[in-house]
Design a protein around this motif. Structure first.
Motif, short mmCIF file in Angstrom:
data_model
loop_
_atom_site.label_atom_id
_atom_site.label_comp_id
_atom_site.label_asym_id
_atom_site.label_seq_id
_atom_site.Cartn_x
_atom_site.Cartn_y
_atom_site.Cartn_z
N GLU A 25 0.84 -1.21 0.00
CA GLU A 25 0.00 0.00 0.00
C GLU A 25 0.87 1.25 0.00
O GLU A 25 0.56 2.25 -0.67
CB GLU A 25 -0.92 0.02 1.23
CG GLU A 25 -1.96 -1.10 1.25
CD GLU A 25 -3.11 -0.90 0.26
OE1 GLU A 25 -3.19 0.19 -0.35
OE2 GLU A 25 -3.89 -1.86 0.07
N ALA A 26 1.96 1.20 0.75
CA ALA A 26 2.85 2.36 0.81
C ALA A 26 3.45 2.63 -0.58
O ALA A 26 3.53 3.77 -1.03
CB ALA A 26 3.96 2.12 1.83
N ALA A 27 3.84 1.56 -1.27
CA ALA A 27 4.41 1.72 -2.61
C ALA A 27 3.37 2.34 -3.54
O ALA A 27 3.67 3.25 -4.32
CB ALA A 27 4.89 0.38 -3.14
N CYS A 28 2.13 1.87 -3.44
CA CYS A 28 1.07 2.42 -4.29
C CYS A 28 0.91 3.92 -4.05
O CYS A 28 0.73 4.71 -4.97
CB CYS A 28 -0.25 1.71 -4.05
SG CYS A 28 -0.24 -0.01 -4.60
N ARG A 29 0.97 4.30 -2.75
CA ARG A 29 0.87 5.72 -2.43
C ARG A 29 1.95 6.54 -3.11
O ARG A 29 1.74 7.69 -3.47
CB ARG A 29 1.06 5.92 -0.92
CG ARG A 29 -0.20 5.89 -0.16
CD ARG A 29 0.13 5.67 1.31
NE ARG A 29 -1.00 5.01 1.90
CZ ARG A 29 -2.12 5.65 2.23
NH1 ARG A 29 -2.17 6.95 2.12
NH2 ARG A 29 -3.14 5.00 2.69
N VAL A 159 16.56 0.46 3.07
CA VAL A 159 16.83 -0.52 2.01
C VAL A 159 15.70 -0.61 0.98
O VAL A 159 15.83 -1.34 0.00
CB VAL A 159 17.09 -1.92 2.61
CG1 VAL A 159 18.43 -1.93 3.32
CG2 VAL A 159 15.98 -2.33 3.57
N LEU A 160 14.62 0.11 1.22
CA LEU A 160 13.51 0.07 0.26
C LEU A 160 13.25 1.47 -0.28
O LEU A 160 13.53 2.46 0.41
CB LEU A 160 12.22 -0.44 0.95
CG LEU A 160 12.25 -1.86 1.50
CD1 LEU A 160 10.89 -2.21 2.08
CD2 LEU A 160 12.63 -2.86 0.41
N PRO A 161 12.70 1.55 -1.47
CA PRO A 161 12.45 2.88 -2.05
C PRO A 161 11.19 3.53 -1.46
O PRO A 161 10.48 4.22 -2.17
CB PRO A 161 12.28 2.57 -3.55
CG PRO A 161 11.71 1.19 -3.57
CD PRO A 161 12.32 0.47 -2.40
N LEU A 162 10.92 3.29 -0.19
CA LEU A 162 9.67 3.78 0.40
C LEU A 162 9.97 4.84 1.45
O LEU A 162 10.96 4.74 2.17
CB LEU A 162 8.91 2.63 1.07
CG LEU A 162 8.51 1.47 0.17
CD1 LEU A 162 7.81 0.39 1.00
CD2 LEU A 162 7.60 1.95 -0.95
#
Ligand code: SF4
Lengths: 196, 616
Positions: A25-29, A159-162
């Motif tokens: 969900e965070a990535a979708c945002r 480590v994540l693009p979030l």
């Protein structure tokens, strides 16, 4: 866009499916393409649950052996078992709270101690980050918030693009309102634990 | 409101493949759906069940896949858009209905979803159900992503109505259980009622009628082929001379591999989304520009056979390969690196080395197999059977459900299993061909699904067999779906009747029937002993609701137990029950209070009476 491949391993009932949902969900945002797949047939019967998440412009929803950029272990033995997914550039984050499988209780196999687990993992990957996620979850106010602690550690380790904000929003939206405060606290504790 | 009913076209949602499929059906105006639950298809039905309670959708859990398809066949022949959902082996159960329904056809659209399970994550085999398309003469659609599955549902209904035939929508576990972003489309209002005009010379399949219907079916296959020629779901990417033919999730791996290998300019990809019948003209023209062709498909060489046949007709003599010892296997599921490696070797390009580190010095790690839940009543039944059969040579055919896990040590209950309901029929065979006592296990839902004919057979042919029905009042394994024996009113769901297993068993004419409460260990052992001593067919019905379900409904009442000072470390509890709530620390047995449900079975098993309730 760079592709980031994340494997999450846990024991059924540890709440990793909710954790991966939050990340999705965070990535979708943030309009970051994301795909994930999970094997959860017998998740609630105490087996291993594995989710694969791929951020960026890939088409596959699974991650081959040796191709995870990040491995998140909800349980140290399972992190070790998933080492086949890693390579010399993988970053491994794992909780140090063991959940010995039943087979160990009936004498079919020996649960390795944490020092041995670390010694196996560390030389084979880029870095190994450990935290006592259970203790932090208890500190946050609910032992069941281990999954949020570990989400925090992923974001803390960068480590994540979030973004931090997107994950926090996703936690608020995806998890039960009654637990939002504890969940966010657990998330912050996890984040701080790996930043320090 | 259920999220899949959201009427905001253009909105994006992060959906499980199965949710995307359910949403697609809703957008297509599905009005009727039936199923028997089976992983990996179960979430489609679980969503339909919820949706049906707040919309016009009619949905039912049917007793088995054959009944589900018969129910669906009639609904579609009344002109209503219908979906029937099952796992791949479910189609075997429904196959009798399917084969002749293909002759009769439908009037309203009927989409039959078959969820295949390469690698057998949760199945007894990995059969490739595309062959059902060939066997029945029905079209097959195969999406590659959740978004495409959503979109394809409306198309599936359209071609079903155009052809007046059911359409098979074939997925694999990796599509059903992958989550990705899906953009909602508009919802078409469902038409929930139709009519049926009598026309027995087209609907009653006596030989004279079927001879005509088979002619019609063959014409329909030709029509389907011409639809496949124009289908937007059969598409060609690129115009290089290295041909790749692929389908379903394999397409995703091919796309990633083409990028990783840097061969975008060199390849041309035929992605078959309408994969039966394959569009011969398009395939032939695709082939004509290819130096060589690799077929990338999980499972059997289904497209490979078809493409090779088409190549023969077209006089195409370049290499076409897919399943070959040095290329793809018919076993298990594919993964991106494996597809990349095979593509690199087939087209002779460099492939990045595998980056798996050498793990040969790793110790053997303790396995973590799934286990019956703490407090699961099946464990108590298996323990009781172990005790009741001490010294009696026996064979224990088992069946499909959580209780299948009872075959693992320490319970070790389960000797033979082939399919749903097989414990009863195979028990009959073993009872005649061995001199051992037969004790068969079957769950409540499986009993209704296909155990009843076996039991009737046992009574009629007078076999010597004890059938233990593990009645936990739900279909536990696939996610606690209802079945005909469930008290729906107790779940506050109105409008259902309840079928009593005991009445069914007695009605069949079983002379020895016992009902046990498995948490009462002594009485259970005694009742099982008596049933085993009975010559002929005896049935033991073990009634205790599923612990996990009770937990999720917050109706667990037991209080946890602990191991007290009287423990002499015999470890009968661990060694004979294997409940996951036990653990050993400092060489002593302990009970994890958070897991213990207070069933009290171990307390009855401990010879020292050392296991006692936790004091508050
Ligand atoms: S889900 Fe229910 S039936 Fe299945 S193992 Fe758990 S308690 Fe037993």
């Amino acid at each position: 866009m760079n592709i980031t491949r994340l494997i999450i391993v846990a024991v059924g009932g540890q709440g990793n499916l909710l954790a991966s949902k939050v990340l999705g969900e965070a990535a979708c945002r943030q309009d970051i393409p994301v795909r994930m797949s999970e094997i959860h047939g017998m998740a609630q019967r105490g087996g291993v649950v594995e989710s694969a998440m791929i951020f960026g412009d890939a088409h596959s929803t699974i991650i081959s052996d040796g191709e995870a950029d990040v491995l998140l272990g909800f349980e140290p033995l399972e992190a070790l078992r998933a080492l086949n997914k890693c390579n010399a550039d993988t970053i491994v984050i794992t909780s140090t709270s063991p959940l010995p499988p039943f087979t160990a209780a009936i004498g079919k196999g020996v649960y390795p101690d944490m020092a041995a687990i670390e010694a196996y993992i560390r030389p084979r990957v880029k870095s190994l980050i450990t935290l006592d996620a259970n203790a932090l979850a208890v500190e946050a106010g609910n032992v069941l918030s281990v999954n949020m602690v570990l989400l925090g550690s992923l974001i803390g380790a960068g480590v994540l693009p979030l973004s931090d904000a997107a994950v926090r929003e996703a936690i608020k939206d995806t998890t039960k309102a009654a637990f939002a405060e504890i969940n966010l606290k657990a998330f912050d504790l996890g984040r701080a634990a790996v930043k320090g | 409101m259920h999220k899949l009913l959201t009427d905001r076209p253009g909105e994006k949602m992060f959906l499980l493949g199965n949710e995307a499929i359910a949403r697609g059906a809703i957008e297509a105006g599905v009005a009727f759906a039936s199923t028997y639950p089976g992983t990996p298809s179960s979430e489609i039905s679980a969503n339909f069940f919820q949706i049906s309670r707040e919309s016009d959708l009619y949905f039912e859990y049917s007793t088995n896949e054959k009944v589900a398809l018969e129910v669906a066949a009639a609904a579609a022949n009344a002109g209503v858009r219908t979906m029937c959902i099952m796992k791949h082996v479910g189609v075997n159960v429904a196959a009798d209905a399917l084969m002749t329904l293909a002759y009769v056809g439908v009037r309203g659209g009927l989409v039959i979803l078959t969820a295949d399970d390469p690698y057998m994550f949760s199945s007894q085999n990995e059969q490739d159900n595309r062959y059902y398309g060939k066997l029945s003469g029905l079209p097959i659609l195969e999406p590659s992503t959740g978004e495409e599955a959503r979109e394809m549902m409306a198309y599936a209904f359209e071609i079903s109505e155009k052809l007046q035939e059911p359409v098979l929508l074939r997925t694999t576990t990796r599509l059903n259980h992958s989550t990705s972003q899906v953009t909602l489309g508009p919802i078409r209002q469902p038409v929930t009622m139709g009519d049926f005009a009598k026309d027995p010379f087209n609907y009653v399949t006596v030989p004279a009628v079927s001879r005509n219907l088979h002619v019609k079916l063959l014409k329909n296959i030709e029509k389907a082929q011409s639809l496949a020629e124009k289908s937007p779901y059969n598409r060609i990417d690129g115009n290089g001379s290295w041909g790749i033919v692929c389908n379903g999730v394999s397409y995703n791996y091919v796309k990633d591999a083409v990028r990783d290998l840097g061969i975008t300019e060199k390849v041309r990809i035929f992605r078959a989304g309408f994969s039966h019948p394959l569009p011969a003209d398009r395939v032939k023209s695709f082939l004509s520009g290819c130096e060589k062709v690799l077929i990338v498909e999980e499972g059997e060489p289904f497209m490979e056979e078809a493409v090779k046949a088409m190549a023969q007709e077209a006089g195409f003599i370049n290499l076409i390969a897919g399943k070959r010892p040095d290329l793809f296997s018919r076993l298990f599921e594919f993964d991106p690196a494996m597809v990349r490696r095979v593509m690199a070797s087939f087209f002779s390009v460099d492939c990045p080395e595998s980056r798996v580190s050498d793990l040969s010095d790793l110790p053997i790690l303790p396995q973590r197999p799934p286990n019956l839940c703490a407090g699961c009543s099946h464990r108590a039944v298996f323990y009781a059977v172990n005790k009741a059969t001490e010294g009696i040579a026996n064979i224990r055919p088992t069946d499909i459900g959580c209780y299948t896990l009872g075959f693992l040590p320490p319970l070790s209950n389960g000797d033979f299993l082939i399919c749903m309901g097989s414990s009863v029929g195979t028990g009959c065979g073993f009872s005649r061909t061995t001199d051992k006592k037969i004790i068969s296990f079957i769950g409540d839902s499986t009993f209704f699904h296909s155990g009843i004919p076996g039991l009737i057979n046992a009574v009629f042919n007078n076999h010597n067999i004890t059938l233990v029905i593990l009645d936990n009042h739900t279909t536990a394994m696939t996610g606690h779906q209802p079945h005909p024996g469930v008290d729906m009113a107790a779940l506050s769901i109105e409008g259902f009747n309840r079928v009593s297993i005991e009445s069914v068993v007695k009605g069949i004419g079983v002379d020895h029937v016992a009902v046990i409460r498995p948490y009462n260990v002594k009485k259970s052992i005694a009742a099982i002993k008596e049933a085993i001593d009975f010559k002929g067919v005896s049935v033991v019905i073990a009634q205790q609701s599923c612990t996990l379900f009770d937990k999720s409904l917050k109706r667990l009442t037991g209080k946890p137990f602990r191991v007290g000072d009287r423990c002499k470390n015999h470890r009968n509890c661990i060694n004979e029950l294997g409940c996951p709530a036990f653990y050993v620390e400092d060489d002593r047995v302990h009970i994890n209070e958070a897991l213990c449900t207070g069933c009290g079975v171990c307390a009855q098993v401990c010879p020292e009476h050392a296991i006692v309730p936790v004091k508050n």
